[in-house]
Design an enzyme around this catalytic site. Structure first.
Site, mmCIF file in Angstrom:
data_model
loop_
_atom_site.group_PDB
_atom_site.id
_atom_site.type_symbol
_atom_site.label_atom_id
_atom_site.label_comp_id
_atom_site.label_asym_id
_atom_site.label_seq_id
_atom_site.Cartn_x
_atom_site.Cartn_y
_atom_site.Cartn_z
ATOM 1 N N TRP A 178 -5.276 3.662 6.540
ATOM 2 C CA TRP A 178 -4.025 2.902 6.521
ATOM 3 C C TRP A 178 -3.334 2.935 7.872
ATOM 4 O O TRP A 178 -2.744 1.946 8.306
ATOM 5 C CB TRP A 178 -3.114 3.384 5.392
ATOM 6 C CG TRP A 178 -3.715 3.040 4.066
ATOM 7 C CD1 TRP A 178 -4.251 3.899 3.155
ATOM 8 C CD2 TRP A 178 -3.916 1.720 3.525
ATOM 9 N NE1 TRP A 178 -4.759 3.204 2.079
ATOM 10 C CE2 TRP A 178 -4.566 1.874 2.276
ATOM 11 C CE3 TRP A 178 -3.614 0.436 3.967
ATOM 12 C CZ2 TRP A 178 -4.918 0.777 1.474
ATOM 13 C CZ3 TRP A 178 -3.957 -0.654 3.165
ATOM 14 C CH2 TRP A 178 -4.600 -0.472 1.937
ATOM 15 N N ASP A 238 4.776 5.595 7.164
ATOM 16 C CA ASP A 238 4.272 4.964 5.947
ATOM 17 C C ASP A 238 4.102 6.094 4.928
ATOM 18 O O ASP A 238 3.240 6.956 5.081
ATOM 19 C CB ASP A 238 2.929 4.287 6.245
ATOM 20 C CG ASP A 238 2.262 3.743 4.979
ATOM 21 O OD1 ASP A 238 2.848 3.853 3.884
ATOM 22 O OD2 ASP A 238 1.149 3.193 5.103
ATOM 23 N N LYS A 280 2.543 3.630 -6.412
ATOM 24 C CA LYS A 280 1.894 4.904 -6.687
ATOM 25 C C LYS A 280 2.866 5.808 -7.456
ATOM 26 O O LYS A 280 2.697 6.049 -8.635
ATOM 27 C CB LYS A 280 1.417 5.590 -5.407
ATOM 28 C CG LYS A 280 0.206 4.921 -4.776
ATOM 29 C CD LYS A 280 0.605 4.044 -3.636
ATOM 30 C CE LYS A 280 -0.528 3.594 -2.756
ATOM 31 N NZ LYS A 280 -1.673 2.956 -3.361
HETATM 32 N N1 PMP Z 1 -0.329 2.430 3.119
HETATM 33 C C1 PMP Z 1 -0.840 3.341 2.275
HETATM 34 C C2 PMP Z 1 -0.762 4.794 2.626
HETATM 35 C C3 PMP Z 1 -1.444 2.913 1.092
HETATM 36 O O1 PMP Z 1 -1.961 3.799 0.243
HETATM 37 C C4 PMP Z 1 -1.485 1.539 0.781
HETATM 38 C C5 PMP Z 1 -2.073 1.004 -0.513
HETATM 39 N N2 PMP Z 1 -2.997 1.723 -1.116
HETATM 40 C C6 PMP Z 1 -0.952 0.639 1.706
HETATM 41 C C7 PMP Z 1 -0.368 1.115 2.852
HETATM 42 C C8 PMP Z 1 -0.972 -0.843 1.449
HETATM 43 O O2 PMP Z 1 -0.075 -1.092 0.439
HETATM 44 P P1 PMP Z 1 0.107 -2.528 -0.218
HETATM 45 O O3 PMP Z 1 -1.074 -2.757 -1.060
HETATM 46 O O4 PMP Z 1 1.391 -2.338 -1.001
HETATM 47 O O5 PMP Z 1 0.260 -3.514 0.876
#
Ligand code: PMP
Length: 377
Positions: free
Chosen positions: A113, A186, A210
């Site tokens: 991520w 994040d 989550k």
């Molecule tokens: N950052 C992290 C740490 C994630 O776990 C996720 C989704 N699993 C995201 C960003 C992306 O999130 P979204 O699907 O809400 O765009």
């Protein structure tokens, strides 16, 4: 033909280890079910009600107040609700804090991520990986010393991912950025799992799906003075100032998602008793799985270095891929579902978010011990 009615009695809920959308607290689901067709006193569904109604005004204000109380968010910081998920925050952060800054942004990349966040930032300005765990296979977070050495002066901000959901690598404590360097985080997959020192952050964001609620809403907590740095010509919906100024109600927000997020925040305050208690419960749950890994005599191999082990997403491998497949399908037959690791890492991933009951993790740990006992197979 399949109809909802033909399902008859609801099957028992399995223990759902999905990485996200993930398990929600049962009292929250039950409340949402009670309200779904007709909110008491209003007679309409939360799916039908105006975002300008008195009901929703109270919902969004209470959700914000509960988040503020849970995380002890100081008055310097504003809480807003955005759509587009955490992925849109990758761009919004850079649009607002990097594009007009005339300085580079430093990204601490501890997993997939963080890589994605950096790639989006590069589209808006000069962004670099100040620390990158890729060559080690993303097994750890930098130590405080490494972090201090990596984050130079003069950057517009430093960006971290507090918990890498795919690799299962989490900062063990609030990282500290050098004085004057805004820290952006994040926090999508460990948001509300433990107390945070929000004051130390310039901006933090989390997709809700989550620990905080359903998909469709991202929470952003931002130090208000940083928003002065944003260029004036940003698209209205990508400018944090729009959300701050309009109380996240410039346009129609995801009403239902914010309503459920509010129920989750209320559950955390009233039923759980706050993030300190939640963190203790999460530590105890994670220890059950890590102990099963560590006691397996090498049958299970944890992905993360012990010091960077995630309390939310536990990742590990088995000696062979066919054993991993057997593990996932036999576990599912026991009511332990969604344990397959992310395709980029392989193996097993157990996401044990706030709402996963202790008994669910006990059942998983017991299954792991049994499986490894016959699976030296
Ligand atoms: N950052 C992290 C740490 C994630 O776990 C996720 C989704 N699993 C995201 C960003 C992306 O999130 P979204 O699907 O809400 O765009």
């Amino acid at each position: 033909m399949f109809t909802l009615g033909s399902l008859g009695r609801m099957p028992e809920r399995p223990y759902n280890f999905s990485a996200g959308p993930g398990v929600l607290p049962l009292p929250v689901l039950e409340q949402a079910k009670r309200d779904l067709v007709a909110l008491p006193g209003l007679g309409v569904s939360p799916l039908e009600v105006s975002h300008r109604s008195a009901w929703f005004t109270e919902v969004i204000e209470r959700a914000e107040a509960d988040l503020r109380a849970l995380l002890a968010v100081p008055d310097t910081h504003r809480i807003v609700f955005c759509q587009g998920g955490a992925s849109m925050q990758f761009s919004m952060v850079a649009l607002n804090l990097l594009r007009g800054a005339g300085a580079r942004a430093d990204y601490v990349v501890t997993g997939s991520w963080g890589q994605k966040a950096l790639a989006e930032a590069r589209k808006e300005g000069d962004a670099r990986a100040a620390w990158d765990g890729r060559s080690d296979g993303f097994i750890r977070t930098p130590s405080p010393g490494e972090l201090a050495a990596a984050l130079g002066p003069g950057a517009a901000y430093a960006h971290i991912t507090t918990n890498e959901t795919i690799q299962g690598v989490e900062f063990p404590a609030n990282p500290i950025a050098p004085d004057g360097l805004p820290l952006v985080a994040d926090c999508s997959s460990d948001f509300l799992s433990r107390p945070m020192d929000v004051e130390r952050y310039g901006l933090l964001y989390a997709g809700a799906q989550k620990n905080a609620g359903p998909a469709g809403v991202a929470v952003v907590i931002v130090r208000e003075d940083l928003l002065e740095r944003a260029p004036e010509d940003l698209p209205t919906m990508l400018d944090y100032r729009t959300y701050v100024r309009e109380g996240s109600l410039f346009n129609t927000p995801p009403v239902f998602s914010i309503y459920v997020l509010g129920l989750v925040a209320h559950w955390l305050r009233q039923d759980v008793g706050g993030l300190g208690t939640m963190a203790e419960r999460n530590r105890a749950k994670a220890a059950l799985v890590y102990d099963a890994i560590d006691d397996s005599g090498g049958f299970y191999r944890g992905h993360a270095d012990p010091a960077s082990r995630s309390l939310m997403n536990v990742t590990w491998r088995l000696p062979a891929e066919d054993l991993e497949l057997a593990f996932v399908s036999e576990a599912a037959a026991e009511g332990l579902t969604d344990l397959k690791g992310h395709r980029s890492v392989g193996g097993i991933r157990a996401s044990i978010y706030n709402a996963m009951p202790h008994e669910g993790v006990e059942a998983l740990a017991a299954f792991m011990r049994e499986f490894s006992a016959d699976g030296s197979r």
